[in-house]
Design a protein around this motif. Sequence first.
Motif, PDB file in Angstrom:
ATOM      1  N   GLN A  14       4.508  -1.473  17.942  1.00 39.83           N
ATOM      2  CA  GLN A  14       4.037  -2.466  16.968  1.00 39.83           C
ATOM      3  C   GLN A  14       3.080  -1.831  15.969  1.00 39.83           C
ATOM      4  OE1 GLN A  14       2.380  -5.526  19.459  1.00 39.83           O
ATOM      5  NE2 GLN A  14       4.329  -6.609  19.646  1.00 39.83           N
ATOM      6  N   GLU A  61       5.010  -0.495   7.472  1.00 38.78           N
ATOM      7  CA  GLU A  61       5.065  -1.591   6.501  1.00 38.78           C
ATOM      8  C   GLU A  61       3.924  -1.481   5.501  1.00 38.78           C
ATOM      9  OE1 GLU A  61       5.152  -5.325   8.566  1.00 38.78           O
ATOM     10  OE2 GLU A  61       7.066  -4.866   9.527  1.00 38.78           O
ATOM     11  N   GLN A  62       2.743  -1.186   5.991  1.00 41.60           N
ATOM     12  CA  GLN A  62       1.578  -1.057   5.111  1.00 41.60           C
ATOM     13  C   GLN A  62       1.764   0.122   4.160  1.00 41.60           C
ATOM     14  OE1 GLN A  62      -2.130  -0.254   7.123  1.00 41.60           O
ATOM     15  NE2 GLN A  62      -3.306  -1.220   5.492  1.00 41.60           N
ATOM     16  N   GLN A  65       3.704  -1.667  11.954  1.00 40.01           N
ATOM     17  CA  GLN A  65       2.729  -2.206  11.005  1.00 40.01           C
ATOM     18  C   GLN A  65       2.250  -1.123  10.039  1.00 40.01           C
ATOM     19  OE1 GLN A  65      -0.264  -3.882  13.563  1.00 40.01           O
ATOM     20  NE2 GLN A  65       0.806  -5.832  13.781  1.00 40.01           N
TER      21      GLN A  65
END
Length: 90
Positions: free
Chosen positions: A22, A29-30, A26
């Motif tokens: 996870q 994506e950032q 994340q």
Amino acid sequence: MPYVNTIERVEREKALQQGMAQGLEQGLEQGVGQGRQLEARRILQRQLRKRFGDLPHWVSEQLEAADVDQLEAWSDEILFAESLDTLFKH
């Protein structure tokens, strides 16, 4: 040291793996979002310089503070803007 049975150890390892996956997702994506923002800013700065010449400091500040949606909106509006003041409603 408390006794940890095999099932508890396996569950802890699964939870750790899920947390790491996870976190990686994340982070990716950032990173992609930041890359889109930087590229949108770079393209708009180039368009603005070609259309209006050297950019005043206040324009650079607005570009730095803008999110991707705002940068893309300005990229569309540059086609119709008469000046930097009208584009940025300054």
